[in-house]
Every structure is written in structure tokens, then in C-alpha cells.
Design an enzyme around this catalytic site. Sequence first.
Site, PDB file in Angstrom:
ATOM      1  N   ARG A  61       7.265  -1.097  -9.695  1.00  0.00           N
ATOM      2  CA  ARG A  61       7.895  -1.686  -8.495  1.00  0.00           C
ATOM      3  C   ARG A  61       9.081  -0.843  -8.025  1.00  0.00           C
ATOM      4  O   ARG A  61       9.479  -0.874  -6.867  1.00  0.00           O
ATOM      5  CB  ARG A  61       8.316  -3.147  -8.731  1.00  0.00           C
ATOM      6  CG  ARG A  61       9.053  -3.756  -7.535  1.00  0.00           C
ATOM      7  CD  ARG A  61       9.040  -5.285  -7.487  1.00  0.00           C
ATOM      8  NE  ARG A  61       9.405  -5.893  -8.747  1.00  0.00           N
ATOM      9  CZ  ARG A  61      10.641  -5.940  -9.246  1.00  0.00           C
ATOM     10  NH1 ARG A  61      11.653  -5.416  -8.595  1.00  0.00           N
ATOM     11  NH2 ARG A  61      10.867  -6.513 -10.414  1.00  0.00           N
ATOM     12  N   TYR A 114       4.286  -5.913  18.210  1.00  0.00           N
ATOM     13  CA  TYR A 114       3.210  -6.413  17.350  1.00  0.00           C
ATOM     14  C   TYR A 114       3.480  -7.876  16.969  1.00  0.00           C
ATOM     15  O   TYR A 114       4.640  -8.268  16.796  1.00  0.00           O
ATOM     16  CB  TYR A 114       3.139  -5.531  16.101  1.00  0.00           C
ATOM     17  CG  TYR A 114       2.016  -5.885  15.173  1.00  0.00           C
ATOM     18  CD1 TYR A 114       0.712  -5.533  15.482  1.00  0.00           C
ATOM     19  CD2 TYR A 114       2.259  -6.576  13.996  1.00  0.00           C
ATOM     20  CE1 TYR A 114      -0.327  -5.867  14.638  1.00  0.00           C
ATOM     21  CE2 TYR A 114       1.225  -6.912  13.141  1.00  0.00           C
ATOM     22  CZ  TYR A 114      -0.064  -6.553  13.466  1.00  0.00           C
ATOM     23  OH  TYR A 114      -1.086  -6.890  12.628  1.00  0.00           O
ATOM     24  N   ASP A 186       8.076   1.873  16.186  1.00  0.00           N
ATOM     25  CA  ASP A 186       6.791   1.649  15.530  1.00  0.00           C
ATOM     26  C   ASP A 186       5.833   2.642  16.200  1.00  0.00           C
ATOM     27  O   ASP A 186       5.471   2.488  17.358  1.00  0.00           O
ATOM     28  CB  ASP A 186       6.361   0.194  15.749  1.00  0.00           C
ATOM     29  CG  ASP A 186       5.007  -0.131  15.123  1.00  0.00           C
ATOM     30  OD1 ASP A 186       4.210   0.806  14.910  1.00  0.00           O
ATOM     31  OD2 ASP A 186       4.750  -1.322  14.870  1.00  0.00           O
ATOM     32  N   LYS A 211      -3.779   1.703   9.742  1.00  0.00           N
ATOM     33  CA  LYS A 211      -4.483   2.134  10.948  1.00  0.00           C
ATOM     34  C   LYS A 211      -4.890   3.615  10.831  1.00  0.00           C
ATOM     35  O   LYS A 211      -5.681   3.944   9.969  1.00  0.00           O
ATOM     36  CB  LYS A 211      -3.613   1.837  12.181  1.00  0.00           C
ATOM     37  CG  LYS A 211      -2.948   0.446  12.145  1.00  0.00           C
ATOM     38  CD  LYS A 211      -3.955  -0.703  12.164  1.00  0.00           C
ATOM     39  CE  LYS A 211      -3.346  -2.054  11.817  1.00  0.00           C
ATOM     40  NZ  LYS A 211      -2.199  -2.484  12.580  1.00  0.00           N
TER      41      LYS A 211
HETATM   42  C1  LIG Z   1      -1.175  -3.378  12.436  1.00  0.00           C
HETATM   43  C2  LIG Z   1       0.154  -3.122  13.035  1.00  0.00           C
HETATM   44  C3  LIG Z   1       1.328  -3.522  12.379  1.00  0.00           C
HETATM   45  C4  LIG Z   1       1.307  -4.285  11.071  1.00  0.00           C
HETATM   46  O1  LIG Z   1       0.765  -3.560  10.034  1.00  0.00           O
HETATM   47  P1  LIG Z   1      -0.029  -4.232   8.781  1.00  0.00           P
HETATM   48  O2  LIG Z   1      -0.436  -3.036   8.024  1.00  0.00           O
HETATM   49  O3  LIG Z   1      -1.151  -5.032   9.349  1.00  0.00           O
HETATM   50  O4  LIG Z   1       0.943  -5.088   8.071  1.00  0.00           O
HETATM   51  C5  LIG Z   1       2.530  -3.206  12.977  1.00  0.00           C
HETATM   52  N1  LIG Z   1       2.589  -2.567  14.159  1.00  0.00           N
HETATM   53  C6  LIG Z   1       1.481  -2.184  14.822  1.00  0.00           C
HETATM   54  C7  LIG Z   1       1.615  -1.471  16.115  1.00  0.00           C
HETATM   55  C8  LIG Z   1       0.229  -2.448  14.284  1.00  0.00           C
HETATM   56  O5  LIG Z   1      -0.869  -2.075  14.953  1.00  0.00           O
END
Ligand SMILES: *Cc1c(COP(=O)(O)O)cnc(C)c1O
Length: 396
Positions: A61, A114, A186, A211
Site C-alpha cells: 500500500r 466527469y 483531467d 481509458k
Molecule cells: C472514466 C473517466 C474518469 C474516471 O475514471 P475511472 O477510471 O472510471 O475511475 C474521470 N475522468 C474522465 C474524463 C473519464 O473518462
Amino acid sequence: MPDKDKKIHYGTLSVRAGQNPEPITGAIAAPIYQTTNYQFRDVEDGAKKCESIYNGYCYTRLGNPTIAILEEKMAALEGAEEALAFTTGVAAISALLFSQLKQGDHVVVDDTSYSATRYLFDNLLAKFGVEATFIDTSVVENVEPAIRPHTKMIYFESPANPTVKVVDIKAIAEIAKAHHLLSVIDSTFASPIIQRPLDLGIDVVMHSATKFIGGHGDVMGGILCGKKELINFIRDDTYKNMGGVIMPLDAFLLIRGLKTLEVRVQKHCANAMAVAKYLEAHPKVDRVYYPGLPSHPQHELAKRQMNDFGGMITFELKGGLEAGVTFMNSLKFCRLAVSLGDVDTLIQHPASMTHWYVSREERIKAGIQDGSVRMSVGIEDAEDIILDLEQALAQV
Ligand SMILES: *Cc1c(COP(=O)(O)O)cnc(C)c1O
């Protein structure tokens, strides 16, 4: 395009950064250190390692060598001093926010964030007395008037989910600097191949590694990139004490995904451009949002700050919601699913799927119409994707 001038060797960084053959056997692939503990030589050694992760491994961790490889590779790709890997994108966002904000603070947030990010600000942080103002940061003039004496952070996405709106990264970074605020982007929709926000003056880059970085729809993860001092503060603070640590096997899968990131992203972009052009020319399609089309409101900005235009398209059919539902239920090849950045083409309906909890008024203000369809264009042959769209559009 800023990155092109610097001739970043994305392919080499993707394959090689953070990785040398494992010294005992010469194994080239990243070893999966599937271990919780690390045996100490003696009490003194254990005491030193328990005191600080920077003295050596103690407990997974707090740190793990497979995770360290992933972090080094991501830092190299983003041009960051340091990166920190989490079990999901949302774990990365919450570790950042809960580490950097306290009661009485205020944050300026883009209004197309998001879903879970929005929930964090609206509900969880609000519960602890952190206030957020939601604005459209793609209109740069909106930002300064939203800043208050207690503002600590500007948080936005570019391109933004799901409208593929593009925000002027450099302009936001400059405003943040002038007001001594932490700027956070992000950058999930772009991946490091398409833009490097730290080079444009942003403080923290966040990715949902679930992603494009993983890219195969089989692993979840989140990444924060930034200055060493800040990232390591988060490591010692919310990372280790809130426990959103990525597992070693998942870190390995992301390392493997990263090796092909550049070639995958290139194909995503080429396919998305072909699909966007096809959709824009179709008589049953009302509007197509893709930063690579001259019709996109921030097309010139996208050309300036991005190396390519990404794999995400949002479009609206002329018949609104009903046409959208018929169209989506007629698809045979594209997969009806949430998430994005996958090698498979994924398509979803934000109003009923990812954004169901947002009021209709708020949703439409953020540019998500009843009939908006969001498409994550995969790396199959563009012709097969377009053939499927063609037959589904014929049903409308
Ligand atoms: C999917 C996504 C998130 C969240 O990510 P997770 O891996 O699902 O927790 C945050 N921002 C954007 C733009 C996303 O597409």
C-alpha cells in the site's frame, strides 16, 4: 503544435521509459511483484523502511516495484517530475482533492466534468465545507470573475466529457499562476500522445488510465502527474492513508498498454476523423462535435494545443431522442457500452446512461442534448465502423 517542436520521442518513451531488464534473469517484460510484504534484513533496516517509502519497500500500500515502473513511464510521457498510480481514475481525483483542499476553500470547476468528479464536488467535498463554482472554462473570460479570496484550485477537462469541448490550457494555467491557484486538468480524452499540459504550465495532470492508457478495456487505473514535491506530498498523505493504491497485476497491464499507446492513439485519431467526416455529411445527422472538424467551436485552439484530435466524437441526430434510440438499438458492430479509449468502438447515450443523474436543464446547459450520442472510435477498420453506422442510420 507545441509538442512537435520539441520532438518528443513518444514511441521510445512508451516502450522503454522506466524499464530495464530485470537484473537477475534478464527478463524484459516488467516483473509483477505480486507481494504484500518485503522482508527486512534486520530491525534497523525495517525501522528505516517503515519510516519512509523513500528508504525502500515495506508494504505494497506504501509502494511496490511494478507500480514504480508504471509511474516512471507515465512521468516520462507527460514530461512530469513524478507520477502516482491509483486503482481507478476516481481514486486519483479524490486523493488529489482531499489532499489539497480543506474546509472553507473554494474551487472553480468546469461545468462539463466527469460524473464522479461532479459528485465529489457537489456532495462529498461540500459535506466538508469545500465550495465549488461551475463555469464554462472554454470561455476564458468566465474564469477570473469566478475566483474568490478563498479559491484554491481550477479544475477542468480538455477535451471535456462528453461534449468534446476544448479548453485553452495555457490561458487557464496563466490565470491560475497569477492568482496562486493550483491548476488541474483531467487529460483522459487526450492521453499524453495528444497533449502535454505540464509543458503549457498546468500543475497537475490527471488520467483515468482505464481509458486510452490501458486501452484494451480490461483494467482500471488512475494517474496523477506533476512536480515531485506536490506528488510526493499526496503519496505520503491521501494515497497511503486512504488506500486507493493500484494492484501490481493491474500496474503490469497498464505498462503493457502504454507500450503501444502511440500507435493505438494514431489509429483512434485517423478512424475518428473518417467517422466524423462521414457523420457530418449524412443528411440524418444534425451536428457532429469533433475537434478535428472545422465546424468545431474550438477547432483553431485544438490545432494549436493538440498533436491530433483524439478518438471521441459526440453527435446529434435530426430526430432527437427517438431517432437516437432507434439508431443505437440498430447497431450491430459498434458496442453499446460506457467507457472509452478501448480498442473496440463503444457508443453510448449520455442523457440516459452516463449523465442520467444530471437535471435536464443542467445537462442541456452543458451541451448534452436528449439525442446526443457519444462514440469512442476504436481501432478496427474504419470501413467496418462506418458500414454499421450506415445501416443503423437507414433504420431511423
Ligand atoms: C472514466 C473517466 C474518469 C474516471 O475514471 P475511472 O477510471 O472510471 O475511475 C474521470 N475522468 C474522465 C474524463 C473519464 O473518462
